[in-house]
Enzyme design. Structure first.
Site, PDB file in Angstrom:
ATOM      1  N   ARG A  17       3.994   8.951  -7.459  1.00 13.00           N
ATOM      2  CA  ARG A  17       3.465   8.982  -8.818  1.00 13.00           C
ATOM      3  C   ARG A  17       2.735   7.691  -9.192  1.00 13.00           C
ATOM      4  O   ARG A  17       1.615   7.737  -9.730  1.00 13.00           O
ATOM      5  CB  ARG A  17       4.607   9.233  -9.823  1.00 13.00           C
ATOM      6  CG  ARG A  17       5.076  10.673  -9.871  1.00 13.00           C
ATOM      7  CD  ARG A  17       6.548  10.760 -10.224  1.00 13.00           C
ATOM      8  NE  ARG A  17       7.362  10.121  -9.188  1.00 13.00           N
ATOM      9  CZ  ARG A  17       7.697  10.743  -8.049  1.00 13.00           C
ATOM     10  NH1 ARG A  17       7.330  11.967  -7.829  1.00 13.00           N
ATOM     11  NH2 ARG A  17       8.406  10.098  -7.141  1.00 13.00           N
ATOM     12  N   THR A  18       3.339   6.533  -8.934  1.00  8.65           N
ATOM     13  CA  THR A  18       2.707   5.280  -9.334  1.00  8.65           C
ATOM     14  C   THR A  18       1.411   5.073  -8.572  1.00  8.65           C
ATOM     15  O   THR A  18       0.366   4.744  -9.165  1.00  8.65           O
ATOM     16  CB  THR A  18       3.667   4.102  -9.083  1.00  8.65           C
ATOM     17  OG1 THR A  18       4.879   4.324  -9.811  1.00  8.65           O
ATOM     18  CG2 THR A  18       3.039   2.798  -9.541  1.00  8.65           C
TER      19      THR A  18
ATOM     20  N   LYS B 198       2.124  -7.387  12.049  1.00  5.42           N
ATOM     21  CA  LYS B 198       1.895  -8.407  13.074  1.00  5.42           C
ATOM     22  C   LYS B 198       2.409  -9.779  12.642  1.00  5.42           C
ATOM     23  O   LYS B 198       2.172 -10.770  13.320  1.00  5.42           O
ATOM     24  CB  LYS B 198       0.400  -8.512  13.376  1.00  5.42           C
ATOM     25  CG  LYS B 198      -0.243  -7.202  13.810  1.00  5.42           C
ATOM     26  CD  LYS B 198      -1.749  -7.374  13.986  1.00  5.42           C
ATOM     27  CE  LYS B 198      -2.436  -6.066  14.348  1.00  5.42           C
ATOM     28  NZ  LYS B 198      -3.911  -6.221  14.482  1.00  5.42           N
TER      29      LYS B 198
ATOM     30  N   ARG C  31       2.720  -3.112  -4.899  1.00  6.03           N
ATOM     31  CA  ARG C  31       4.136  -2.761  -4.856  1.00  6.03           C
ATOM     32  C   ARG C  31       4.753  -3.458  -3.656  1.00  6.03           C
ATOM     33  O   ARG C  31       4.196  -3.417  -2.556  1.00  6.03           O
ATOM     34  CB  ARG C  31       4.357  -1.253  -4.754  1.00  6.03           C
ATOM     35  CG  ARG C  31       5.823  -0.895  -4.465  1.00  6.03           C
ATOM     36  CD  ARG C  31       6.106   0.564  -4.621  1.00  6.03           C
ATOM     37  NE  ARG C  31       6.147   0.940  -6.034  1.00  6.03           N
ATOM     38  CZ  ARG C  31       6.611   2.106  -6.480  1.00  6.03           C
ATOM     39  NH1 ARG C  31       7.063   3.015  -5.623  1.00  6.03           N
ATOM     40  NH2 ARG C  31       6.621   2.380  -7.766  1.00  6.03           N
TER      41      ARG C  31
ATOM     42  N   HIS D  20       9.351  -3.117 -13.067  1.00  7.74           N
ATOM     43  CA  HIS D  20       8.347  -2.052 -12.936  1.00  7.74           C
ATOM     44  C   HIS D  20       7.698  -1.904 -14.322  1.00  7.74           C
ATOM     45  O   HIS D  20       7.949  -0.935 -15.045  1.00  7.74           O
ATOM     46  CB  HIS D  20       8.992  -0.749 -12.482  1.00  7.74           C
ATOM     47  CG  HIS D  20       8.034   0.247 -11.905  1.00  7.74           C
ATOM     48  ND1 HIS D  20       6.675   0.202 -12.148  1.00  7.74           N
ATOM     49  CD2 HIS D  20       8.236   1.330 -11.100  1.00  7.74           C
ATOM     50  CE1 HIS D  20       6.089   1.207 -11.523  1.00  7.74           C
ATOM     51  NE2 HIS D  20       7.004   1.899 -10.873  1.00  7.74           N
TER      52      HIS D  20
END
Length: 310
Positions: free
Chosen positions: A53-54, A83, A105, A138
């Site tokens: 959703r985000t 890496k 995120r 959030h």
């Protein structure tokens, strides 16, 4: 306070005046296409944790506003982080592509702040949108949650909210509490097993604001009285003991008989994804607002882009 050019790092940025403007813009966008603000420009997205959703609502918002979107999903595996590249280097490379904004995120609570400070130090004018940082914050979900409360109840004052499930690790609980602490007449309840009790920082936020709250492992008396039942899923990723997770994961399940005990005007919210904490049979009830809550995501994040980048 204007959000023009500012990074969205924590929920505290949504003061009552800022939220009021965001809510007004969001409502206008529910049934209208926005005017483009990006002209052959790029929005970058780096997601080190899973998201549906985000990520998609940010992406849709950017596209609707005229942007091209470049992104890495599961960046820990499919970017040079696999890496050994550090976050500061990855975001410096992305900044060199001159995006108008970076949506991030990350599993580290401090990641958005670290990236924002690094961008300022290097002289890049690139607002950072925190799309979820570890168990910390959030902020855009909190704004979405409060907007849903306003849209569904017709108010944000004198609201009684019960957070149910994972009150300890849920970043959405922490961020929404920050906004509820500014809402006159708010009352808050935390319903959880002892292992998932809310943290001291959240209690401190409410104490400083003078917001009354309770902590309990019994929701029987709360279900018929609260205005908002905010369900959360126990997050398996935070448990080191599988047996403990299995013990607590089904402690609070909102089944149909329980949901029918709610007030007709009350609403059920959930940041999603849902596991088994809300029965599918609850979905048709008018109190079930969690899918409408998700539907408000694209217009709200479109409005936020307008305020920051427009």
């Amino acid at each position: 306070m204007s959000l023009k050019g500012r990074s969205i790092l924590d929920a505290g940025i949504f003061t009552p005046d800022v939220f009021a403007e965001l809510a007004e813009r969001t409502t206008r966008l529910l049934d209208a296409r926005p005017e483009p603000i990006f002209r052959d420009e790029v929005v970058a997205m780096l997601f080190y944790q899973p998201s549906t959703r985000t990520r998609m609502s940010f992406q849709l918002a950017a596209i609707r506003l005229g942007a091209q979107v470049i992104y890495t999903e599961d960046a820990g595996q499919f970017s040079s982080a696999a890496k050994g590249e550090i976050l500061e280097d990855t975001t410096r490379i992305v900044a060199g592509y001159r995006p108008k904004a970076l949506v991030l995120r990350h599993h580290d609570e401090d990641a958005p702040v670290v990236v924002d400070r690094n961008m300022q130090r290097l002289g890049f004018a690139m607002p950072v949108f925190n799309a979820g940082s570890g168990a910390g914050e959030h902020p855009t979900q909190a704004a979405l949650d409060l907007y849903t409360i306003q849209r569904e109840l017709g108010r944000t004052s004198d609201v009684e909210v019960a957070f149910v499930g994972d009150c300890r690790y849920s970043r959405t609980v922490r961020s929404l509490v920050t906004l509820l602490a500014r809402c006159p007449g708010a009352k808050v309840h935390f319903v959880s097993v002892p292992e998932l009790r809310v943290g001291a920082d959240v209690r401190d936020t409410l104490d400083r604001a003078g917001v009354p709250y309770t902590e309990t492992d019994d929701w029987e008396d709360l279900v018929p009285t609260v205005d908002i039942l905010y369900m959360t899923r126990p997050q398996k990723e935070w448990f080191t003991d599988e047996a403990m997770f299995q013990t607590v994961k089904d402690r609070f399940v909102l089944d149909l008989p329980t949901a029918r005990r709610m007030k007709p005007g009350a609403r059920i919210l959930h940041p999603l994804p849902r596991n088994e904490e809300i029965a599918l049979a609850v979905d048709p009830l008018p109190q079930a607002a969690y899918f409408r809550q998700a539907d408000y995501g694209p217009p709200l994040r479109t409005a936020l882009f307008q305020m920051v980048c427009g």
